[in-house]
Write a protein that holds these residues in place. Structure first.
Motif, PDB file in Angstrom:
ATOM      1  N   GLY A  35      -6.854  -7.308  -3.323  1.00 24.49           N
ATOM      2  CA  GLY A  35      -6.562  -5.918  -2.955  1.00 24.49           C
ATOM      3  C   GLY A  35      -5.331  -5.376  -3.638  1.00 24.49           C
ATOM      4  N   ARG A  54     -17.809   1.361  -8.283  1.00 27.11           N
ATOM      5  CA  ARG A  54     -18.437   1.761  -7.025  1.00 27.11           C
ATOM      6  C   ARG A  54     -19.916   1.429  -7.007  1.00 27.11           C
ATOM      7  N   GLN A 112     -18.772   4.428  -0.138  1.00 27.65           N
ATOM      8  CA  GLN A 112     -17.793   3.438  -0.633  1.00 27.65           C
ATOM      9  C   GLN A 112     -16.818   3.056   0.482  1.00 27.65           C
ATOM     10  N   ARG A 159     -16.365  -0.649   1.985  1.00 30.85           N
ATOM     11  CA  ARG A 159     -15.060  -1.335   2.037  1.00 30.85           C
ATOM     12  C   ARG A 159     -14.791  -1.855   3.455  1.00 30.85           C
ATOM     13  N   TYR A 161     -10.526  -9.186   0.644  1.00 31.17           N
ATOM     14  CA  TYR A 161      -9.736  -7.999   0.971  1.00 31.17           C
ATOM     15  C   TYR A 161      -9.722  -7.118  -0.274  1.00 31.17           C
ATOM     16  N   ILE A 162     -10.343  -5.941  -0.157  1.00 33.30           N
ATOM     17  CA  ILE A 162     -10.387  -5.010  -1.292  1.00 33.30           C
ATOM     18  C   ILE A 162      -9.823  -3.667  -0.847  1.00 33.30           C
ATOM     19  N   GLN A 174      -9.302   0.788  -1.970  1.00 31.98           N
ATOM     20  CA  GLN A 174     -10.033   1.882  -2.605  1.00 31.98           C
ATOM     21  C   GLN A 174      -9.053   2.872  -3.204  1.00 31.98           C
ATOM     22  N   LEU A 233     -14.046   1.757  -5.254  1.00 34.27           N
ATOM     23  CA  LEU A 233     -13.487   0.494  -4.765  1.00 34.27           C
ATOM     24  C   LEU A 233     -12.546  -0.023  -5.845  1.00 34.27           C
ATOM     25  N   ILE A 275     -21.519  -6.652  -1.338  1.00 35.12           N
ATOM     26  CA  ILE A 275     -21.522  -5.188  -1.292  1.00 35.12           C
ATOM     27  C   ILE A 275     -22.964  -4.678  -1.395  1.00 35.12           C
TER      28      ILE A 275
END
Ligand SMILES: Cc1ncc(COP(=O)(O)O)c(C=O)c1O
Length: 479
Positions: free
Chosen positions: A90, A413, A426, A430, A440-441, A443, A452, A473
């Motif tokens: 992230g 995305r 999106q 997330r 853990y991402i 945006q 993302l 995803i």
């Protein structure tokens, strides 16, 4: 007369043998934690809503404690955002090197405050040597110098204070400012630059935005127009801030072209290389910062791509003497004499901070004990992994790449599934990824659209893990 013998409680709190016992227990726990985080045995982030978290943590501070230091720390470790888990892809914060954890412990032990030499003699020298090392990597000559600050935000402010003092044509530090000033920066600059400008009293108009190209890099051919626009608003332009790289997309502003403009117009060039500065650790990647040696000042965060704990930032000036101008202030109870440069060993005259943690010590020990190559290899791996991930995204019909990544930040995305509102989709994806706990991402918005965003900063993230992330995803998107 009172009794000034220390009481039992204070004796107990300072007992070295008790420290030894809890220290060993804690180190064992931390080592086990690092092992299980690396093996991904816990979710990266298991985060209840903030109000539940607040209620879950006792808020009383009792007159007599229970001595449970390790147990409390264990609970913090358990409930953390686990940066040592390779699924952490992230924000731009490193999983610190284990040796850094020990450096921090000794930093807390000695607590040598560093404003003045005598409050941290060895620590001061470590800081100055680290600064020189960073200056050499930038390509500055022997006149360069600077200091370390707690973070890039404070670092950018410090550099811009020096820029103002150098270019304003009035002694703002002494007499206050008569003129209205501005810096030129792309809209992609980190928000701390805008804060710095406002802290200096220039308000919203203190930044004139320079347009960016399709890769979110500053367009240097637009600098002249931006300068004219600022001047038309009654602003005297003092500096250009180049972002190398930008936070959102990892884009590198073209430093050479910006430097040409600054030279032509006698402007200060500040390069915010908080994230990208570490490209200078690897020969193949230092070209990303081509021209950086022409900057007047550079900010470089070691807690981003140098595997060090927050916060350690280099604020490096091409001319060391400029670093004294940021805070050209007399504090006679600390500094003797009226020429701070003569007291080069009192670093407090050059920072916002008075008492300051011995940031240089951690950096010094790590750079010497582990060697500088390690940091270059780490940067190179992160960039190569990012390119491979970008290829994966490009090769997947149901994903879209925001732009070709220049280093280790990548925006993409999901374009599959049934969704008329791509942005909301999106954000939902997330949230689902975070809830699943494998990654853990974060945006960001590119041209107003939600993407993302990954920073491949964790040293043990693999391409297979990133393949799994895309699959995850996709499975949420198709559901
Ligand atoms: C380009 C850039 N500049 C400055 C900062 C702020 O640095 P810090 O968080 O160390 O204050 C960041 C943080 O992400 C950044 O990416």
């Amino acid at each position: 007369m009172g009794n000034f013998e220390p009481g039992q409680a204070i004796e107990g709190a300072y007992d070295p043998e008790a420290f030894r016992e809890i220290g060993h227990r804690l180190v064992d726990h931390v080592a086990d934690y690092m092992k299980s985080a690396r093996a991904r045995e816990m979710p990266v982030l298991d985060m209840p809503p903030a109000d539940e978290m607040l209620a879950d943590w006792p808020s009383e501070f009792p007159p007599q404690g229970d001595g449970q230091v390790v147990e409390r720390l264990k609970r913090f470790i358990e409930q953390a955002n686990h940066l040592h888990n390779p699924g952490f892809v992230g924000h731009q914060v490193s999983a610190p090197l284990p040796a850094a954890i020990l450096c921090d412990m000794v930093g807390s032990l000695l607590n040598n405050g560093m404003a003045v030499y005598e409050m941290g003699p060895a620590q001061t020298m470590a800081e100055l040597h680290v600064v020189q090392f960073l200056a050499e990597r930038i390509g500055f000559s022997g006149d360069a110098g600077g200091i370390l600050t707690h973070g890039g935000s404070l670092g950018n402010l410090t550099a811009l204070l020096a820029a103002r003092q150098a270019k304003a044509g009035e002694d703002v530090w002494q007499a206050g400012q008569e003129q209205s000033y501005a810096v030129l920066a792309s809209a992609e600059n980190h928000y701390c630059v805008s804060r710095a400008v406002r802290i200096m009293g220039w308000g919203e108009g203190g930044i004139e935005s320079v347009p960016v190209d399709s890769n979110f890099r500053m367009r240097p051919e637009c600098l002249a127009e931006a300068k004219r626009a600022a001047e038309a608003r009654g602003r005297q332009v003092l500096a250009v801030v180049a972002s190398d790289c930008t936070t959102s997309t990892g884009s590198f502003d073209p430093i050479d072209a910006v430097a040409d403009f600054c030279e032509l117009h006698d402007l200060w060039l500040h390069v915010d290389a908080a994230h990208g500065g570490s490209a200078l650790m690897h020969d193949e990647h230092r070209g990303l910062l081509k021209g950086i040696q022409r900057a007047d000042s550079v900010v470089w965060d070691l807690h981003k791509m140098m595997l060090m704990p927050a916060l350690i930032t280099g604020v490096i000036f091409k001319e060391n003497r400029r670093s004294y101008e940021a805070f050209a202030q007399e504090a006679s109870y600390l500094f003797e004499g009226d020429d701070p440069e003569k007291e080069w060993f009192n670093v407090g005259s050059r920072t916002m901070e008075c008492t300051k943690r011995a940031l240089g010590t951690t950096a010094y020990v790590l750079l010497q004990a582990l060697g500088t190559d390690l940091f270059g290899q780490y940067f190179d791996r992160a960039v190569r992994l990012t390119r491979a991930f970008a290829d994966l995204v490009r090769g997947s019909a149901d994903f879209e790449l925001g732009l070709d990544p220049a280093c280790n930040i990548v925006c993409f995305r999901y374009m599959g599934g049934y969704g008329s509102d791509r942005d909301a989709q999106q954000m939902r994806l997330r949230a689902q990824v975070l809830k699943a706990g494998n990654f853990y991402i974060v945006q960001t918005r590119l041209d107003g659209q939600v993407f993302l965003r990954l920073t491949l900063i964790q040293p043990f993230t693999t391409l297979q893990m990133l393949r799994d992330l895309l699959d995850e995803i996709r499975s949420f998107g198709e559901a």
